[in-house]
Structures are given as structure tokens and as C-alpha cells.
Enzyme design. Sequence first.
Site, PDB file in Angstrom:
ATOM      1  N   ASP A 152      25.132 -22.210   0.829  1.00 58.91           N
ATOM      2  CA  ASP A 152      24.543 -23.303   1.605  1.00 58.91           C
ATOM      3  C   ASP A 152      24.617 -22.930   3.085  1.00 58.91           C
ATOM      4  O   ASP A 152      25.709 -22.732   3.629  1.00 58.91           O
ATOM      5  CB  ASP A 152      25.317 -24.598   1.313  1.00 58.91           C
ATOM      6  CG  ASP A 152      24.671 -25.802   1.983  1.00 58.91           C
ATOM      7  OD1 ASP A 152      23.423 -25.903   1.952  1.00 58.91           O
ATOM      8  OD2 ASP A 152      25.412 -26.648   2.539  1.00 58.91           O
TER       9      ASP A 152
ATOM     10  N   ASP B 162      13.551 -33.137   7.687  1.00 55.94           N
ATOM     11  CA  ASP B 162      12.771 -34.320   8.071  1.00 55.94           C
ATOM     12  C   ASP B 162      11.970 -34.036   9.338  1.00 55.94           C
ATOM     13  O   ASP B 162      11.469 -34.957   9.978  1.00 55.94           O
ATOM     14  CB  ASP B 162      13.695 -35.534   8.251  1.00 55.94           C
ATOM     15  CG  ASP B 162      14.828 -35.293   9.219  1.00 55.94           C
ATOM     16  OD1 ASP B 162      14.838 -35.906  10.292  1.00 55.94           O
ATOM     17  OD2 ASP B 162      15.723 -34.479   8.889  1.00 55.94           O
TER      18      ASP B 162
ATOM     19  N   ASP C 294      18.910 -27.250  12.085  1.00 55.46           N
ATOM     20  CA  ASP C 294      18.748 -27.786  13.445  1.00 55.46           C
ATOM     21  C   ASP C 294      17.342 -27.513  13.957  1.00 55.46           C
ATOM     22  O   ASP C 294      16.838 -26.399  13.826  1.00 55.46           O
ATOM     23  CB  ASP C 294      19.757 -27.121  14.393  1.00 55.46           C
ATOM     24  CG  ASP C 294      21.154 -27.705  14.234  1.00 55.46           C
ATOM     25  OD1 ASP C 294      21.261 -28.890  13.877  1.00 55.46           O
ATOM     26  OD2 ASP C 294      22.126 -26.972  14.471  1.00 55.46           O
TER      27      ASP C 294
ATOM     28  N   LYS D  24      13.697 -27.567  22.239  1.00 57.37           N
ATOM     29  CA  LYS D  24      13.192 -26.941  23.471  1.00 57.37           C
ATOM     30  C   LYS D  24      12.578 -25.579  23.173  1.00 57.37           C
ATOM     31  O   LYS D  24      13.130 -24.805  22.385  1.00 57.37           O
ATOM     32  CB  LYS D  24      14.338 -26.747  24.469  1.00 57.37           C
ATOM     33  CG  LYS D  24      14.843 -28.049  25.029  1.00 57.37           C
ATOM     34  CD  LYS D  24      15.867 -27.790  26.120  1.00 57.37           C
ATOM     35  CE  LYS D  24      16.397 -29.125  26.602  1.00 57.37           C
ATOM     36  NZ  LYS D  24      17.766 -29.033  27.111  1.00 57.37           N
TER      37      LYS D  24
HETATM   38  C1  LIG Z   1      21.372 -30.797  11.424  1.00 54.90           C
HETATM   39  S1  LIG Z   1      22.886 -30.142  10.774  1.00 54.90           S
HETATM   40  C2  LIG Z   1      22.660 -30.353   9.022  1.00 54.90           C
HETATM   41  C3  LIG Z   1      23.948 -30.276   8.274  1.00 54.90           C
HETATM   42  C4  LIG Z   1      23.817 -30.442   6.746  1.00 54.90           C
HETATM   43  N1  LIG Z   1      23.130 -29.298   6.124  1.00 54.90           N
HETATM   44  C5  LIG Z   1      23.095 -31.698   6.420  1.00 54.90           C
HETATM   45  O1  LIG Z   1      21.960 -31.633   5.922  1.00 54.90           O
HETATM   46  O2  LIG Z   1      23.670 -32.773   6.662  1.00 54.90           O
HETATM   47  C6  LIG Z   1      22.681 -28.384  10.982  1.00 54.90           C
HETATM   48  C7  LIG Z   1      23.976 -27.621  10.810  1.00 54.90           C
HETATM   49  O3  LIG Z   1      23.721 -26.230  10.892  1.00 54.90           O
HETATM   50  C8  LIG Z   1      24.739 -25.615  11.646  1.00 54.90           C
HETATM   51  N2  LIG Z   1      24.145 -24.410  12.238  1.00 54.90           N
HETATM   52  C9  LIG Z   1      23.090 -24.328  13.066  1.00 54.90           C
HETATM   53  N3  LIG Z   1      22.843 -23.055  13.406  1.00 54.90           N
HETATM   54  C10 LIG Z   1      23.792 -22.303  12.776  1.00 54.90           C
HETATM   55  C11 LIG Z   1      24.077 -20.911  12.748  1.00 54.90           C
HETATM   56  N4  LIG Z   1      23.338 -20.051  13.422  1.00 54.90           N
HETATM   57  N5  LIG Z   1      25.123 -20.507  12.004  1.00 54.90           N
HETATM   58  C12 LIG Z   1      25.873 -21.379  11.304  1.00 54.90           C
HETATM   59  N6  LIG Z   1      25.645 -22.707  11.291  1.00 54.90           N
HETATM   60  C13 LIG Z   1      24.623 -23.164  12.023  1.00 54.90           C
HETATM   61  C14 LIG Z   1      25.115 -26.645  12.681  1.00 54.90           C
HETATM   62  O4  LIG Z   1      26.412 -26.429  13.211  1.00 54.90           O
HETATM   63  C15 LIG Z   1      25.024 -27.935  11.874  1.00 54.90           C
HETATM   64  O5  LIG Z   1      26.237 -28.279  11.264  1.00 54.90           O
END
Ligand SMILES: C[S@@+](CC[C@H](N)C(=O)[O-])C[C@H]1O[C@@H](n2cnc3c(N)ncnc32)[C@H](O)[C@@H]1O
Length: 206
Positions: free
Chosen positions: A33, A144, A108, A112
Site C-alpha cells: 500500500d 477523489d 496527495d 501547485k
Molecule cells: C492524502 S494521504 C492518503 C492516505 C491514505 N492512503 C488514505 O487514503 O487515507 C496521502 C499519503 O501519502 C503519503 N505520501 C505522499 N507522498 C509520499 C512519498 N513520496 N512517499 C511516501 N509517502 C508519501 C503522505 O504522507 C500521506 O500520508
Amino acid sequence: LLPLSRRIASGQAEPPPADWAEAFGRPAPLEVDLGSGRGAYALERARREPGLNVLALEARHKWVQLIRRLAERDRLGNIRALACDIQQDLGALLAPGSVQGFTILHPDPWWKKRHHKRRLVRPSMVALLGDLLAPGGFVFLQTDVPQLADEAAEAFGAARSLEPMDPEAWFVERLGGVLSHRGQRCRKLGIPVRRLAYRKRPGARP
Ligand SMILES: C[S@@+](CC[C@H](N)C(=O)[O-])C[C@H]1O[C@@H](n2cnc3c(N)ncnc32)[C@H](O)[C@@H]1O
């Protein structure tokens, strides 16, 4: 960010296990995941599918620690969580052809323009996922953010080693309809989501 090897050497990152089957204490199909956040999906997936090894990769240490605590509390022996930068480290963490499935749940958006390069699903990442998947292995994405869904569909669609599948059927029948934290919020608030699912073509090289 420094490369993983330099961050390990300076104590800023944990060394990954050389062999995931050994780290889990058994060989089993591995699902990874990507960007697990607080781990609602990965933990529930591990709980429901004791025959899987589930690996949660997440940049934020506090979420990794939370996932480990919850796994221990619930005596889930088939999940591991590791703090890393997926963009930079994924290729060094997993062997080609060793992954049964990747989930990317609400990545994420990095709105920007100057941050677009931080978006997870880009052609180079899709190529890497294709290499790491075992033949027949899957990638499932949920978001989303329509623009991210479009971008991801384009990047996955261009990958010759992957073929599209029915994402809704995959979500319900293969993933048991399990939702991540953000997925649960979207459902509660009535925010529409898009799903994508692909499979590594059985004939594709690992
Ligand atoms: C919007 S959150 C979604 C979390 C979860 N998958 C959910 O659907 O609730 C995106 C997650 O990806 C992690 N993330 C973003 N870029 C990452 C990277 N390059 N390496 C590891 N984690 C990353 C962030 O820290 C964050 O916890």
C-alpha cells in the site's frame, strides 16, 4: 532528499530488510500500500486476508509508528510498515517481479504547478510498478481528484505491460470494498471517487 543508502548511513532512515519473506517470517503473496497514511486500509486488508503479507509504505514516521502499534495491539502478524520516500526509494525496497498488488489510495494532489513533479503516479513510477509486479499482479488506485484520475489513467494506459480491468468489480470482489481513511470520509460526505485497476499482462516479463 538524499538517496536511501546515505540516509540510512546517517541514521535518518531505517534499513529495509534484504528479504521481505524473511521479514514477515514466511513467504506469502505481497501487497504493498503506497502512501498508507494512518493505515486504515492496510490494517483492515491484513486483518481480512491472513494469507497475505501486507506492506504499508508511508513518508510520515508518526503514521508508520501508529500502524505498527495498531498491528501489535490487534496481533496482526502479516503487516509491516516502513517510513520511506516512495518516489525515491521504492525501487531499492522491492525486488522485480516480487509484488502481487499495489494499492494507491487517495494520493496527495500536490496542487501547485511547481509541485506536480511530486505526484506519485507519473510515467516513470508506472514503469517501476510494472517491473516490481509479478505476472498477473495488480495496481489499484482510488482518488477523489478527477484531474489525478485522468493523469493516472493516461500513464497506466500507456504502459504496455499493464492491461486495464473493471475497477469497481476489483474493488468489491478482490479488495472486499475496504476503504482507506480518506475513502471513508469521501463516502460519508458524498464526495465522488474514481477507481482504476490494472493487471500485469501474464506474458509480460517480471
Ligand atoms: C492524502 S494521504 C492518503 C492516505 C491514505 N492512503 C488514505 O487514503 O487515507 C496521502 C499519503 O501519502 C503519503 N505520501 C505522499 N507522498 C509520499 C512519498 N513520496 N512517499 C511516501 N509517502 C508519501 C503522505 O504522507 C500521506 O500520508
